[in-house]
Scaffold this motif. Structure first.
Motif, mmCIF file in Angstrom:
data_model
loop_
_atom_site.group_PDB
_atom_site.id
_atom_site.type_symbol
_atom_site.label_atom_id
_atom_site.label_comp_id
_atom_site.label_asym_id
_atom_site.label_seq_id
_atom_site.Cartn_x
_atom_site.Cartn_y
_atom_site.Cartn_z
ATOM 1 N N MET A 96 -45.085 -19.882 7.286
ATOM 2 C CA MET A 96 -44.523 -20.743 6.250
ATOM 3 C C MET A 96 -45.090 -20.424 4.870
ATOM 4 N N ALA A 97 -46.070 -19.498 4.780
ATOM 5 C CA ALA A 97 -46.757 -19.262 3.516
ATOM 6 C C ALA A 97 -45.819 -18.761 2.424
ATOM 7 N N GLU A 98 -44.786 -17.983 2.783
ATOM 8 C CA GLU A 98 -43.884 -17.415 1.787
ATOM 9 C C GLU A 98 -42.655 -18.277 1.544
ATOM 10 N N ILE A 99 -42.610 -19.425 2.144
ATOM 11 C CA ILE A 99 -41.469 -20.323 1.997
ATOM 12 C C ILE A 99 -41.829 -21.413 0.997
ATOM 13 N N ASP A 100 -40.934 -21.636 0.048
ATOM 14 C CA ASP A 100 -41.159 -22.656 -0.974
ATOM 15 C C ASP A 100 -41.383 -24.009 -0.296
ATOM 16 N N PRO A 101 -42.414 -24.747 -0.678
ATOM 17 C CA PRO A 101 -42.668 -26.048 -0.033
ATOM 18 C C PRO A 101 -41.607 -27.099 -0.333
ATOM 19 N N THR A 102 -40.776 -26.876 -1.364
ATOM 20 C CA THR A 102 -39.663 -27.784 -1.636
ATOM 21 C C THR A 102 -38.363 -26.997 -1.677
ATOM 22 N N MET A 103 -37.259 -27.690 -1.504
ATOM 23 C CA MET A 103 -35.949 -27.028 -1.466
ATOM 24 C C MET A 103 -34.913 -27.892 -2.174
ATOM 25 N N ARG A 104 -33.843 -27.233 -2.637
ATOM 26 C CA ARG A 104 -32.679 -27.954 -3.128
ATOM 27 C C ARG A 104 -31.864 -28.450 -1.927
ATOM 28 N N ALA A 105 -31.308 -29.627 -2.072
ATOM 29 C CA ALA A 105 -30.457 -30.172 -1.010
ATOM 30 C C ALA A 105 -29.428 -31.098 -1.624
ATOM 31 N N ILE A 106 -28.276 -31.188 -0.973
ATOM 32 C CA ILE A 106 -27.247 -32.162 -1.324
ATOM 33 C C ILE A 106 -27.372 -33.316 -0.340
ATOM 34 N N PRO A 165 -38.883 -31.999 0.304
ATOM 35 C CA PRO A 165 -39.823 -31.127 1.011
ATOM 36 C C PRO A 165 -39.086 -30.216 1.998
ATOM 37 N N THR A 166 -39.464 -28.954 2.038
ATOM 38 C CA THR A 166 -38.886 -28.037 3.022
ATOM 39 C C THR A 166 -39.397 -28.421 4.407
ATOM 40 N N PRO A 167 -38.495 -28.637 5.368
ATOM 41 C CA PRO A 167 -38.961 -29.063 6.699
ATOM 42 C C PRO A 167 -39.708 -27.945 7.423
ATOM 43 N N ARG A 168 -40.563 -28.324 8.343
ATOM 44 C CA ARG A 168 -41.306 -27.371 9.161
ATOM 45 C C ARG A 168 -40.790 -27.429 10.595
ATOM 46 N N PRO A 169 -40.572 -26.286 11.215
ATOM 47 C CA PRO A 169 -40.022 -26.293 12.578
ATOM 48 C C PRO A 169 -41.023 -26.793 13.602
ATOM 49 N N GLY A 170 -40.538 -27.668 14.476
ATOM 50 C CA GLY A 170 -41.334 -28.129 15.596
ATOM 51 C C GLY A 170 -41.029 -27.318 16.840
ATOM 52 N N ALA A 171 -41.427 -27.819 17.981
ATOM 53 C CA ALA A 171 -41.237 -27.104 19.246
ATOM 54 C C ALA A 171 -39.755 -26.834 19.483
ATOM 55 N N ASP A 206 -31.161 -25.418 0.785
ATOM 56 C CA ASP A 206 -31.709 -24.059 0.844
ATOM 57 C C ASP A 206 -32.141 -23.693 2.258
ATOM 58 N N TYR A 207 -32.620 -24.677 3.013
ATOM 59 C CA TYR A 207 -33.071 -24.458 4.393
ATOM 60 C C TYR A 207 -32.521 -25.560 5.288
ATOM 61 N N THR A 208 -32.338 -25.223 6.561
ATOM 62 C CA THR A 208 -31.952 -26.220 7.543
ATOM 63 C C THR A 208 -32.756 -26.010 8.816
ATOM 64 N N LEU A 209 -33.053 -27.123 9.470
ATOM 65 C CA LEU A 209 -33.822 -27.095 10.706
ATOM 66 C C LEU A 209 -32.856 -27.303 11.868
ATOM 67 N N VAL A 210 -32.906 -26.423 12.872
ATOM 68 C CA VAL A 210 -31.928 -26.472 13.955
ATOM 69 C C VAL A 210 -32.593 -26.029 15.255
ATOM 70 N N PRO A 211 -32.216 -26.596 16.403
ATOM 71 C CA PRO A 211 -32.720 -26.074 17.668
ATOM 72 C C PRO A 211 -32.405 -24.582 17.798
ATOM 73 N N ALA A 212 -33.400 -23.788 18.105
ATOM 74 C CA ALA A 212 -33.198 -22.339 18.169
ATOM 75 C C ALA A 212 -32.148 -21.964 19.208
ATOM 76 N N ALA A 213 -31.994 -22.777 20.241
ATOM 77 C CA ALA A 213 -31.041 -22.474 21.312
ATOM 78 C C ALA A 213 -29.590 -22.528 20.840
ATOM 79 N N LEU A 214 -29.326 -23.100 19.661
ATOM 80 C CA LEU A 214 -27.955 -23.188 19.148
ATOM 81 C C LEU A 214 -27.576 -21.991 18.291
ATOM 82 N N LEU A 215 -28.541 -21.169 17.898
ATOM 83 C CA LEU A 215 -28.289 -20.075 16.964
ATOM 84 C C LEU A 215 -27.711 -18.856 17.668
ATOM 85 N N ALA A 216 -26.680 -18.282 17.065
ATOM 86 C CA ALA A 216 -26.076 -17.042 17.568
ATOM 87 C C ALA A 216 -26.098 -15.995 16.462
#
Length: 285
Positions: free
Chosen positions: A1-11, A28-34, A100-110
């Motif tokens: 997460m060091a290179e990711i901006d700690p805040t993000m633009r969002a609508i 605040p830019t979200p951090r991924p959990g398990a 700018d960023y979104t948090l999503v279960p990794a199992a949904l990504l293709a």
């Protein structure tokens, strides 16, 4: 997460209503959990109904279909790597991707389609999965059958026409006035424009009606089905089947995220079988 901006633009949507209820904010830019992935969003699409959320869900970030690049992974986030270009339909129980960023279960990504840019890729997940699930999971469409697709020039309908043709069905399409050419170019064998009284002449005896429009077209659909036919809608509850011994089934459904189906949709896109339609593109702000 060091290179990711700690805040993000969002609508964020702050009250049900029109686009004036959407505000650009810094969060605040979200951090991924398990099991989660943080995706740097390159493009996201919004669905009209998202502006009608009940107030108890708000404020919330809309846009559940998106394309981007994996920026970080939480523990046990398997099947995807940082730096991978991905697309997905996120879960409706969390914030969306108009940020700018979104948090999503990794199992949904293709993996996103190789032959599309991020903008076109972001137009696929919700519409493509709706079309796939409506035609094949709920509609049980098979080669050689006749399918009537309402709203064939729209986001879902345009992909449904192409998928039905790929499956080997005879495709009859309805469109609003002026969109018949688009439906034919997508592969429809027959196209019906208003008035809908012409439907009985063009579409009698179909195996499946897939409705993306609702209203008058949906109401007229049961009479067009052969015995044992199916009526599936993503627009509104269809009229109940008549108790006339014809064995008609009617179903409304809400699209569900599905990684495996997105993988198949990307394969069809990259093989030239499928293309999304993008109407307009806007910057996040």
């Amino acid at each position: 997460m060091a290179e990711i901006d700690p805040t993000m633009r969002a609508i964020r949507l702050h009250a049900p209503g029109d686009p004036d209820r959407l505000l650009t904010e810094r969060l605040p830019t979200p951090r991924p959990g398990a099991g989660e992935a943080l995706v740097r969003v390159h493009a996201a699409a919004i669905t009209r109904d998202e502006l009608d959320w009940p107030a108890d869900r708000l404020p919330a970030i809309p846009s559940y279909e998106f394309s981007g690049v994996v920026a970080a992974l939480g523990p046990d986030a398997d099947g995807v790597a940082v730096g991978t270009a991905v697309y997905a339909l996120g879960g409706f129980d969390r914030d969306g991707a108009a940020a700018d960023y979104t948090l999503v279960p990794a199992a949904l990504l293709a993996p996103k389609p190789r032959t599309l840019d991020h903008v076109a890729s972001a137009a696929v997940p919700l519409a493509g999965l709706s079309a796939w699930q409506g035609l094949f999971d709920h509609g049980e469409l098979a080669a050689g059958q006749r399918v009537l697709i309402h709203g064939a020039a729209g986001g879902v309908g345009s992909l449904a026409v192409q998928l039905a043709r790929w499956r080997g069905a005879h495709v009859i399409a309805t469109t609003s006035t002026g969109n018949a050419r688009t439906a034919r170019e997508l592969g429809a064998d027959q196209v019906v424009e208003p008035p809908w009284t012409r439907l009985e002449d063009a579409a009698e005896g179909v195996d499946l009606v897939f409705d993306t429009a609702g209203g008058e077209r949906l109401a007229a659909s049961p009479a067009l089905l052969r015995p044992g036919g199916r009526l599936v809608s993503v627009a509104e509850e269809p009229p109940p089947p008549a108790a006339d011994g014809r064995g008609i089934t009617a179903r409304y459904f809400v699209v569900a995220p599905n990684r495996e189906q997105l993988v198949e949709l990307a394969r069809l896109i990259d093989g030239g079988e499928l293309r999304p339609l993008v109407g307009e593109v806007f910057p996040l702000a």
